[in-house]
Write a protein that holds these residues in place. Structure first.
Motif, PDB file in Angstrom:
ATOM      1  N   ALA A 126      16.057  -2.870 -50.370  1.00  0.00           N
ATOM      2  CA  ALA A 126      17.320  -2.874 -49.635  1.00  0.00           C
ATOM      3  C   ALA A 126      17.132  -3.560 -48.292  1.00  0.00           C
ATOM      4  N   PRO A 127      17.984  -4.547 -47.974  1.00  0.00           N
ATOM      5  CA  PRO A 127      17.835  -5.235 -46.688  1.00  0.00           C
ATOM      6  C   PRO A 127      18.125  -4.287 -45.534  1.00  0.00           C
ATOM      7  N   SER A 128      17.472  -4.592 -44.445  1.00  0.00           N
ATOM      8  CA  SER A 128      17.687  -3.768 -43.249  1.00  0.00           C
ATOM      9  C   SER A 128      19.081  -4.033 -42.684  1.00  0.00           C
ATOM     10  N   MET A 129      19.726  -2.976 -42.343  1.00  0.00           N
ATOM     11  CA  MET A 129      21.076  -3.075 -41.793  1.00  0.00           C
ATOM     12  C   MET A 129      21.004  -3.023 -40.275  1.00  0.00           C
ATOM     13  N   VAL A 130      21.990  -3.674 -39.669  1.00  0.00           N
ATOM     14  CA  VAL A 130      22.118  -3.632 -38.210  1.00  0.00           C
ATOM     15  C   VAL A 130      22.935  -2.402 -37.846  1.00  0.00           C
ATOM     16  N   ALA A 131      22.363  -1.572 -37.020  1.00  0.00           N
ATOM     17  CA  ALA A 131      23.035  -0.316 -36.651  1.00  0.00           C
ATOM     18  C   ALA A 131      24.398  -0.584 -36.024  1.00  0.00           C
ATOM     19  N   GLY A 132      25.415   0.198 -36.483  1.00  0.00           N
ATOM     20  CA  GLY A 132      26.764   0.087 -35.933  1.00  0.00           C
ATOM     21  C   GLY A 132      27.581  -1.006 -36.565  1.00  0.00           C
ATOM     22  N   THR A 133      27.002  -1.746 -37.559  1.00  0.00           N
ATOM     23  CA  THR A 133      27.729  -2.838 -38.210  1.00  0.00           C
ATOM     24  C   THR A 133      27.576  -2.710 -39.722  1.00  0.00           C
ATOM     25  N   PRO A 134      28.433  -3.386 -40.505  1.00  0.00           N
ATOM     26  CA  PRO A 134      28.268  -3.392 -41.961  1.00  0.00           C
ATOM     27  C   PRO A 134      27.377  -4.538 -42.454  1.00  0.00           C
ATOM     28  N   CYS A 135      26.692  -5.238 -41.541  1.00  0.00           N
ATOM     29  CA  CYS A 135      25.932  -6.441 -41.879  1.00  0.00           C
ATOM     30  C   CYS A 135      24.432  -6.202 -41.803  1.00  0.00           C
ATOM     31  N   THR A 136      23.688  -7.124 -42.407  1.00  0.00           N
ATOM     32  CA  THR A 136      22.226  -7.059 -42.393  1.00  0.00           C
ATOM     33  C   THR A 136      21.677  -7.876 -41.228  1.00  0.00           C
ATOM     34  N   VAL A 137      20.350  -7.784 -41.085  1.00  0.00           N
ATOM     35  CA  VAL A 137      19.704  -8.478 -39.965  1.00  0.00           C
ATOM     36  C   VAL A 137      19.737  -9.988 -40.138  1.00  0.00           C
ATOM     37  N   ALA A 138      20.062 -10.494 -41.345  1.00  0.00           N
ATOM     38  CA  ALA A 138      20.116 -11.941 -41.554  1.00  0.00           C
ATOM     39  C   ALA A 138      21.362 -12.564 -40.946  1.00  0.00           C
ATOM     40  N   ALA A 139      22.373 -11.778 -40.669  1.00  0.00           N
ATOM     41  CA  ALA A 139      23.642 -12.330 -40.176  1.00  0.00           C
ATOM     42  C   ALA A 139      23.532 -12.726 -38.710  1.00  0.00           C
ATOM     43  N   ARG A 140      24.253 -13.814 -38.394  1.00  0.00           N
ATOM     44  CA  ARG A 140      24.406 -14.212 -36.985  1.00  0.00           C
ATOM     45  C   ARG A 140      25.805 -13.868 -36.473  1.00  0.00           C
ATOM     46  N   ALA A 141      26.790 -13.771 -37.425  1.00  0.00           N
ATOM     47  CA  ALA A 141      28.145 -13.334 -37.088  1.00  0.00           C
ATOM     48  C   ALA A 141      28.573 -12.343 -38.150  1.00  0.00           C
ATOM     49  N   CYS A 142      29.131 -11.218 -37.741  1.00  0.00           N
ATOM     50  CA  CYS A 142      29.500 -10.138 -38.638  1.00  0.00           C
ATOM     51  C   CYS A 142      30.961  -9.765 -38.381  1.00  0.00           C
ATOM     52  N   VAL A 143      31.732  -9.554 -39.502  1.00  0.00           N
ATOM     53  CA  VAL A 143      33.152  -9.213 -39.390  1.00  0.00           C
ATOM     54  C   VAL A 143      33.446  -8.032 -40.306  1.00  0.00           C
TER      55      VAL A 143
END
Length: 246
Positions: A126-143
Motif C-alpha cells: 500500500a502506498p504511503s498516504m499524505v496525512a490530512g489528504t486523500p493522496c499519496t506521497v507521489a502527488a505534487r497536486a492533490c484535489v
C-alpha cells in the motif's frame, strides 16, 4: 739225438703258449659281447632328505632397523608360488564396495519436470498516504472534489493548502484519477466558451486545467482557484508533475 727227440724245442713251446693265450682272450671277448652284464657302480647309501622348512615371514617390526634386501623379493615370490592362488586371494585387499547411487526424488505433482517454478505473486504494498489528504506521497497536486479542497505537496509533505476550489457540475464533471501536467499558459482564453483562464496548468485531455476563476459558479470541468492560489499552483507545478483528483 734221443734226448732231443723227447724234449720239444723251446720255440715250439713258446708259440703254443702264445696261441693258447690268444685263444683264451678271444673266447673271453666273444662271451662278453654275447652276454654283456655291466655291473652297477658302487653308490654310497642315501638317506631321505626332508623338504625345506617354511620360511618365517619377516616384518620390519620383528627386525627394526634392517632394510629389505634383494632376497626378500625372491623369497616372497617363492612363497606365493608354493602356496598357490589361495594365499594370493587371501593377501589381496578386498575390492571396494561401491556406494549405491541414490535416485533423484521425483518432481512434485504440481510442478512439471523441467519447468520453471511458478513465482508466487507478491502482495502489493500500500502506498504511503499524505496525512490530512486523500493522496499519496507521489502527488505534487492533490484535489478532493467532495470537500472542494486542494493541496500542493512535496515528497509527502504539504507545502500549500488546503485551499478552496470550484469544480465541474453534473453536465461537465471534473475527471477523477491520476494525471500529469501537460503544459502551462499564464494567459489563456477558452476557445469553446470564450472566457479568460489566467495561470492555466493543463493536466487532462479536453482542456482540463487549474486556473483562476470565480468560486460561486461551477466550472466546465476545470479546477478553479482564486487569484493568489492560481498563481501559486501555476509557478509551483511543472510539466510532468503528478496530479491526483479524488
Amino acid at each position: 739225438m734221443g734226448r732231443s727227440a723227447r724234449r720239444p724245442p723251446v720255440a715250439r713251446v713258446a708259440v703254443g703258449a702264445l696261441a693258447a693265450v690268444v685263444a683264451t682272450g678271444l673266447l673271453g671277448l666273444g662271451y662278453a659281447q654275447a652276454n654283456p652284464q655291466p655291473a652297477a657302480p658302487d653308490l654310497p647309501a642315501t638317506t631321505p632328505v626332508a623338504g625345506p622348512a617354511r620360511p618365517v615371514e619377516r616384518t620390519h617390526a620383528a627386525e627394526p632397523g634392517r632394510e629389505a634386501d634383494a632376497d626378500d623379493g625372491d623369497r616372497d615370490s617363492q612363497d606365493a608360488d608354493s602356496e598357490g592362488p589361495g594365499r594370493l586371494r587371501a593377501a589381496a585387499p578386498p575390492a571396494p564396495r561401491s556406494t549405491p547411487r541414490r535416485a533423484a526424488p521425483p518432481p512434485e505433482p504440481s510442478q512439471p519436470a523441467g519447468s520453471k517454478p511458478t513465482p508466487h505473486p507478491t502482495p502489493p504494498v500500500a502506498p504511503s498516504m499524505v496525512a490530512g489528504t486523500p493522496c499519496t506521497v507521489a502527488a505534487r497536486a492533490c484535489v478532493a472534489l467532495g470537500e472542494r479542497l486542494a493541496w500542493l505537496l512535496d515528497d509527502g509533505k504539504v507545502v500549500r493548502g488546503p485551499v478552496a476550489i470550484q469544480h465541474g457540475d453534473a453536465e461537465d464533471p471534473t475527471p477523477l484519477g491520476t494525471f500529469a501536467v501537460q503544459w502551462k499558459a499564464e494567459q489563456y482564453t477558452s476557445r469553446e466558451y470564450l472566457t479568460q483562464m489566467p495561470y492555466s496548468v493543463f493536466f487532462a485531455d479536453g482542456g482540463i486545467a487549474f486556473h483562476e476563476g470565480t468560486q460561486d459558479t461551477p466550472s466546465a470541468g476545470c479546477v478553479k482557484l482564486d487569484h493568489e492560489n492560481a498563481k501559486a499552483f501555476f509557478y509551483y507545478l511543472q510539466v510532468g508533475d503528478e496530479v491526483q483528483i479524488h
